[in-house]
Motif scaffolding. Structure first.
Motif, PDB file in Angstrom:
ATOM      1  N   ALA A   3       1.300  -1.237   0.158  1.00 20.68           N
ATOM      2  CA  ALA A   3       0.045   0.729   0.029  1.00 20.68           C
ATOM      3  C   ALA A   3       1.131   0.970   0.356  1.00 20.68           C
ATOM      4  CB  ALA A   3      -0.592  -0.367   1.601  1.00 20.68           C
ATOM      5  N   ASP A   4       2.138   0.889   0.547  1.00 18.06           N
ATOM      6  CA  ASP A   4       3.026   2.444   0.896  1.00 18.06           C
ATOM      7  C   ASP A   4       3.461   2.504  -0.929  1.00 18.06           C
ATOM      8  OD1 ASP A   4       4.861   4.985   2.278  1.00 18.06           O
ATOM      9  OD2 ASP A   4       6.358   2.639   1.027  1.00 18.06           O
ATOM     10  N   MET A   5       3.612   1.259  -1.005  1.00 17.07           N
ATOM     11  CA  MET A   5       4.275   1.695  -2.778  1.00 17.07           C
ATOM     12  C   MET A   5       3.293   2.669  -3.682  1.00 17.07           C
ATOM     13  SD  MET A   5       6.938  -1.341  -3.077  1.00 17.07           S
ATOM     14  CE  MET A   5       8.150  -2.534  -3.036  1.00 17.07           C
ATOM     15  N   VAL A   6       2.121   1.846  -3.752  1.00 18.43           N
ATOM     16  CA  VAL A   6       1.382   2.165  -4.274  1.00 18.43           C
ATOM     17  C   VAL A   6       0.958   4.187  -3.905  1.00 18.43           C
ATOM     18  CG1 VAL A   6      -1.292   2.550  -5.411  1.00 18.43           C
ATOM     19  CG2 VAL A   6      -0.012  -0.182  -5.039  1.00 18.43           C
ATOM     20  N   GLU A   7       1.157   4.377  -2.946  1.00 19.76           N
ATOM     21  CA  GLU A   7       0.598   5.874  -2.507  1.00 19.76           C
ATOM     22  C   GLU A   7       2.121   6.535  -2.897  1.00 19.76           C
ATOM     23  OE1 GLU A   7       0.179   5.085   1.667  1.00 19.76           O
ATOM     24  OE2 GLU A   7      -1.393   4.679   1.802  1.00 19.76           O
ATOM     25  N   ASN A   8       2.683   5.718  -3.716  1.00 24.20           N
ATOM     26  CA  ASN A   8       4.216   6.596  -3.819  1.00 24.20           C
ATOM     27  C   ASN A   8       3.817   7.001  -4.916  1.00 24.20           C
ATOM     28  OD1 ASN A   8       6.629   7.538  -1.730  1.00 24.20           O
ATOM     29  ND2 ASN A   8       5.503   5.708  -0.857  1.00 24.20           N
ATOM     30  N   ASP A  47      -2.236  11.782  -4.969  1.00 24.28           N
ATOM     31  CA  ASP A  47      -3.472  12.353  -4.764  1.00 24.28           C
ATOM     32  C   ASP A  47      -4.159  11.383  -5.560  1.00 24.28           C
ATOM     33  OD1 ASP A  47      -2.289  14.336  -6.776  1.00 24.28           O
ATOM     34  OD2 ASP A  47      -2.904  15.831  -5.518  1.00 24.28           O
ATOM     35  N   ARG A  48      -4.270  11.343  -6.750  1.00 21.35           N
ATOM     36  CA  ARG A  48      -4.570  10.707  -7.720  1.00 21.35           C
ATOM     37  C   ARG A  48      -5.654   9.147  -7.042  1.00 21.35           C
ATOM     38  NH1 ARG A  48      -3.471  14.898  -9.438  1.00 21.35           N
ATOM     39  NH2 ARG A  48      -2.605  15.695 -11.003  1.00 21.35           N
ATOM     40  N   ALA A  49      -5.306   8.951  -5.535  1.00 20.27           N
ATOM     41  CA  ALA A  49      -6.054   7.545  -5.264  1.00 20.27           C
ATOM     42  C   ALA A  49      -5.779   7.932  -4.233  1.00 20.27           C
ATOM     43  CB  ALA A  49      -5.004   6.125  -5.789  1.00 20.27           C
ATOM     44  N   VAL A  50      -7.175   6.522  -3.256  1.00 16.97           N
ATOM     45  CA  VAL A  50      -7.074   6.303  -2.031  1.00 16.97           C
ATOM     46  C   VAL A  50      -7.140   5.298  -1.903  1.00 16.97           C
ATOM     47  CG1 VAL A  50      -8.800   6.319   0.187  1.00 16.97           C
ATOM     48  CG2 VAL A  50      -9.225   8.071  -1.981  1.00 16.97           C
ATOM     49  N   VAL A  51      -5.981   4.669  -1.153  1.00 23.73           N
ATOM     50  CA  VAL A  51      -5.128   3.399  -1.055  1.00 23.73           C
ATOM     51  C   VAL A  51      -5.509   3.029   0.218  1.00 23.73           C
ATOM     52  CG1 VAL A  51      -3.292   1.610  -1.402  1.00 23.73           C
ATOM     53  CG2 VAL A  51      -3.184   4.471  -2.709  1.00 23.73           C
ATOM     54  N   THR A 109      -1.717  -7.304  -5.478  1.00 23.07           N
ATOM     55  CA  THR A 109      -1.173  -8.601  -4.477  1.00 23.07           C
ATOM     56  C   THR A 109       0.490  -8.876  -4.565  1.00 23.07           C
ATOM     57  OG1 THR A 109      -1.717 -10.188  -5.685  1.00 23.07           O
ATOM     58  CG2 THR A 109      -3.514  -9.573  -4.288  1.00 23.07           C
ATOM     59  N   ASN A 110       0.992  -9.089  -3.994  1.00 26.77           N
ATOM     60  CA  ASN A 110       2.597  -9.215  -3.625  1.00 26.77           C
ATOM     61  C   ASN A 110       2.388 -11.224  -4.253  1.00 26.77           C
ATOM     62  OD1 ASN A 110       4.920  -9.445  -2.373  1.00 26.77           O
ATOM     63  ND2 ASN A 110       5.094 -11.869  -2.681  1.00 26.77           N
ATOM     64  N   GLY A 111       1.536 -11.793  -4.224  1.00 25.41           N
ATOM     65  CA  GLY A 111       1.562 -12.931  -5.372  1.00 25.41           C
ATOM     66  C   GLY A 111       3.026 -13.889  -4.745  1.00 25.41           C
ATOM     67  N   LEU A 112       3.023 -14.836  -5.479  1.00 23.81           N
ATOM     68  CA  LEU A 112       3.564 -16.097  -4.771  1.00 23.81           C
ATOM     69  C   LEU A 112       3.543 -16.643  -3.448  1.00 23.81           C
ATOM     70  CD1 LEU A 112       7.423 -14.573  -5.567  1.00 23.81           C
ATOM     71  CD2 LEU A 112       5.690 -16.308  -7.207  1.00 23.81           C
ATOM     72  N   LEU A 113       2.197 -16.680  -3.398  1.00 24.39           N
ATOM     73  CA  LEU A 113       1.333 -17.283  -2.082  1.00 24.39           C
ATOM     74  C   LEU A 113       1.591 -16.954  -0.621  1.00 24.39           C
ATOM     75  CD1 LEU A 113       1.507 -20.980  -3.368  1.00 24.39           C
ATOM     76  CD2 LEU A 113      -0.388 -20.107  -2.907  1.00 24.39           C
ATOM     77  N   LEU A 114       2.475 -15.930  -0.881  1.00 22.18           N
ATOM     78  CA  LEU A 114       2.819 -14.998   0.203  1.00 22.18           C
ATOM     79  C   LEU A 114       1.568 -15.101   1.269  1.00 22.18           C
ATOM     80  CD1 LEU A 114       4.862 -12.756   1.947  1.00 22.18           C
ATOM     81  CD2 LEU A 114       3.359 -11.060   1.007  1.00 22.18           C
ATOM     82  N   GLU A 115       0.344 -14.625   0.353  1.00 19.99           N
ATOM     83  CA  GLU A 115      -0.720 -14.237   1.335  1.00 19.99           C
ATOM     84  C   GLU A 115      -1.378 -15.253   1.652  1.00 19.99           C
ATOM     85  OE1 GLU A 115      -0.031 -10.529  -1.334  1.00 19.99           O
ATOM     86  OE2 GLU A 115       0.126 -12.234  -1.752  1.00 19.99           O
ATOM     87  N   GLN A 116      -2.733 -15.058   2.976  1.00 14.39           N
ATOM     88  CA  GLN A 116      -3.020 -16.596   3.210  1.00 14.39           C
ATOM     89  C   GLN A 116      -3.726 -16.369   1.662  1.00 14.39           C
ATOM     90  OE1 GLN A 116      -3.231 -19.065   4.691  1.00 14.39           O
ATOM     91  NE2 GLN A 116      -5.027 -19.480   6.478  1.00 14.39           N
ATOM     92  N   ASN A 123       8.328   3.001   8.588  1.00 12.52           N
ATOM     93  CA  ASN A 123       6.309   4.456   8.435  1.00 12.52           C
ATOM     94  C   ASN A 123       6.033   3.868   7.165  1.00 12.52           C
ATOM     95  OD1 ASN A 123       5.309   4.873  10.830  1.00 12.52           O
ATOM     96  ND2 ASN A 123       6.900   6.684  10.182  1.00 12.52           N
ATOM     97  N   SER A 124       7.245   2.959   6.002  1.00 10.67           N
ATOM     98  CA  SER A 124       6.949   3.112   4.701  1.00 10.67           C
ATOM     99  C   SER A 124       8.062   1.736   3.948  1.00 10.67           C
ATOM    100  CB  SER A 124       7.999   4.702   4.195  1.00 10.67           C
ATOM    101  OG  SER A 124       8.940   4.648   4.870  1.00 10.67           O
ATOM    102  N   TYR A 125       7.997   1.472   3.127  1.00  8.33           N
ATOM    103  CA  TYR A 125       9.044   0.819   2.287  1.00  8.33           C
ATOM    104  C   TYR A 125      10.162   1.109   2.658  1.00  8.33           C
ATOM    105  CZ  TYR A 125      11.575  -2.195  -1.411  1.00  8.33           C
ATOM    106  OH  TYR A 125      12.803  -2.899  -2.053  1.00  8.33           O
ATOM    107  N   LEU A 126      11.027   2.604   1.793  1.00  3.02           N
ATOM    108  CA  LEU A 126      12.055   3.445   2.260  1.00  3.02           C
ATOM    109  C   LEU A 126      12.359   3.444   3.789  1.00  3.02           C
ATOM    110  CD1 LEU A 126      11.628   6.671  -0.092  1.00  3.02           C
ATOM    111  CD2 LEU A 126      12.790   4.351  -1.197  1.00  3.02           C
TER     112      LEU A 126
END
Length: 544
Positions: free
Chosen positions: A20-25, A29-33, A64-71, A513-516
């Motif tokens: 979500a942080d990556m997407v926000e970066n 302001d063009r999206a609500v994440v 998503t991340n994929g590669l079966l990271l998520e439940q 607070n972020s990926y960085l």
């Protein structure tokens, strides 16, 4: 005079706070994440609720991340809830397209007994591998009188979930195609066991309108019997009498359903890179569960399923003790409760309800892959909102420069460490990309197993490993500190510091607070902890 139209705001859903942080970066302001998984939750085990269903149903894009990271329940919710016109982008699976690289999932089994799981291989002709499932159940073909053989998973936070129970043929588990899962196996008495496994492929047959859960019809695929020798000579198993069986007593082995071949076999790990996996006929093999695996049944009502007429629950804790917490509670359980009943245990070598494939999903810890994630995000946003494509590309350029700076910091941090000290010991097996990219060595993954009480032998083995590795620090994810009190205490006893490392999620309490922030905090932790005597994470699990 006409007014200028305000740009429409997109609604974007991401599975994890980090994505979500990556997407926000990129989106600005063009999206609500919205992140479906809350801060601090384990992405491997998070179960979605109604809010996740609503957010996904109204999303313009899902990352998503994929590669079966998520439940898998979260993956299925997204697949059956997102609008047919909504792009669902598994970012890690897009990496090769944008210059990223994937690593095989290397499972370092440090156990001295066999590590037994379940695996499913999809029919090569399938077109719906991502949504397909295999239902597996088992029933006892032969067990010692009154005894039981149970397989279960243990979540990161210690909650068991039964997968196979010799007393209940209706017990089943659903595994995604081309995936496998780690299990613990507990036998309640010594002797010879045989379990017949049956597998059926789930074919989608529509969606239940009220809850959005898929209805499936299950088509039988294969069945086969697996033999176990518990606390006795494996070569004496009556099912292999008169033969020389393959005895599985070490290494990684999966009870494997091959949908295309309609078989159930035992499949091991390759003996060398690119070598084929060894395959064994279960009718000519025996799983050895040696006498040394005898261990107390964990306390608590959640483990009552391990009790049988040979292990009555009334005998479990004949001498109730005053409540204790933290390290004292662990030590009390280690040295007390002499009357506690025992089972023979093949341990789940990786703590956490992991169902995964053969590729490591934690790709973002290589900053070059982080750039590829960002590129995939920008491309998707530009596709669904072409009027703002130049805006997204501009923000992508700036964000990539920031990721490259963090990448340089990590390289510099590792370069400042003597090569002989570039060893990492962690409590999570998710740092392969970090090590591969920056020249570190994952010298050990030490996960105190939530399903069983640590024995004196366990403590001695971990202490010896820490001394032999001669590393100055053990790296622990701060949000898991309370769940790794044992390792923290062992490290302290051996004058080995515990230092923070950040991987699966963000940690605002630690200023991450972020990926960085994840990349820069890991760089600082590596530098400070492997060069000079580091500050330890405080053990807040004790009431001292």
């Amino acid at each position: 005079m006409p007014t200028q139209k305000e740009p429409e705001t997109l609604s974007i859903v991401a599975t994890t706070p980090l994505i979500a942080d990556m997407v926000e970066n990129i989106a600005g302001d063009r999206a609500v994440v919205t992140s479906l998984i809350p801060l601090g939750a384990d992405p491997h085990t998070f179960e979605p609720g109604l809010k996740a269903v609503r957010d996904t149903a109204h999303a313009d894009a899902v990352f998503t991340n994929g590669l079966l990271l998520e439940q898998q329940s979260l993956t299925r919710t997204i697949a059956h809830t997102a609008s047919p016109n909504t792009p669902v982008v598994a970012l890690a699976e897009q990496l090769p397209r944008y210059g990223g690289a994937l690593l095989p999932l290397v499972e370092d089994n440090t156990l001295d007994t066999v590590w037994l799981g379940l695996r499913v291989i999809a029919d090569s002709g399938r077109t719906d591998v991502a949504s397909g499932r295999m239902r597996i159940n088992a029933q006892a073909a032969d067990t010692p009188p009154g005894a039981a053989l149970v397989a279960y998973t243990t979540s990161t936070f210690g909650a068991p979930e039964v997968v196979v129970d010799s007393r209940d043929s209706a017990q089943h588990t659903d595994i995604p195609l081309d995936a496998h899962t780690h299990l613990s196996w507990a036998a309640t008495a010594p002797g010879y066991y045989s379990m017949t496994f049956a597998a059926a492929a789930g074919e989608s047959a529509g969606v239940v309108a009220s809850g959005g859960a898929p209805q499936r019809q299950y088509v039988p695929v294969a069945s086969g019997t697996v033999n176990f020798a518990v606390g006795v000579d494996p070569y004496g198993h009556p099912a292999v009498s008169g033969t020389t069986p393959h005895v599985a007593d070490a290494g990684h082995l999966d009870i494997t359903v091959d949908e295309g071949q309609h078989t159930i076999t035992l499949v091991g790990d390759p003996e060398a890179p690119h070598a084929p996996r060894p395959v064994f006929d279960p009718a000519q093999a025996v799983i050895s569960v040696p006498a040394k695996t005898l261990t107390p049944i964990p306390p608590g009502p959640e483990y009552r399923f391990l009790y049988t007429q040979n292990n009555p629950q009334e005998a479990a804790e004949p001498h109730p003790q005053p409540a204790a917490t933290g390290w004292r509670a662990w030590l009390s359980k280690l040295t007390g409760n002499r009357g506690q009943q025992q089972v023979y245990m093949l341990r789940q070598a990786v703590v956490g309800k992991h169902v995964h494939g053969d590729t490591d999903p934690h790709a973002w810890l290589d900053a070059n892959n982080g750039e590829a994630y960002a590129q995939a995000i920008a491309a998707t946003l530009s596709d669904i909102d072409p009027d703002n494509a130049a805006y997204y590309q501009s923000r992508l350029s700036r964000y990539r420069a920031q990721i490259q700076a963090a990448d340089a910091s990590l390289f510099a941090a590792v370069a400042s460490v003597d090569p002989a000290r570039r060893n990492m010991v962690t409590t999570h097996d998710g740092y392969g990309y970090l090590a591969e990219r920056y020249g570190l060595k994952v010298a050990g993954v030490i996960s105190p197993n939530a399903e069983t009480e640590p024995s004196p032998r366990d403590v001695a083995a971990v202490s010896s490993a820490l001394r032999d590795l001669k590393v100055p620090a053990v790296f622990i994810e701060p949000q898991a500190t309370a769940h790794h009190a044992t390792l923290i205490r062992i490290a302290a006893d051996n004058e080995v510091a515990t230092c923070p490392i950040f991987g699966d999620t963000l940690s605002p309490d630690d200023g991450v607070n972020s990926y960085l922030d994840v990349l820069t905090a890991d760089a600082e932790s590596i530098r400070s902890c492997l060069i000079s005597p580091p500050q330890t994470i405080h053990d807040n699990t004790s009431n001292d």
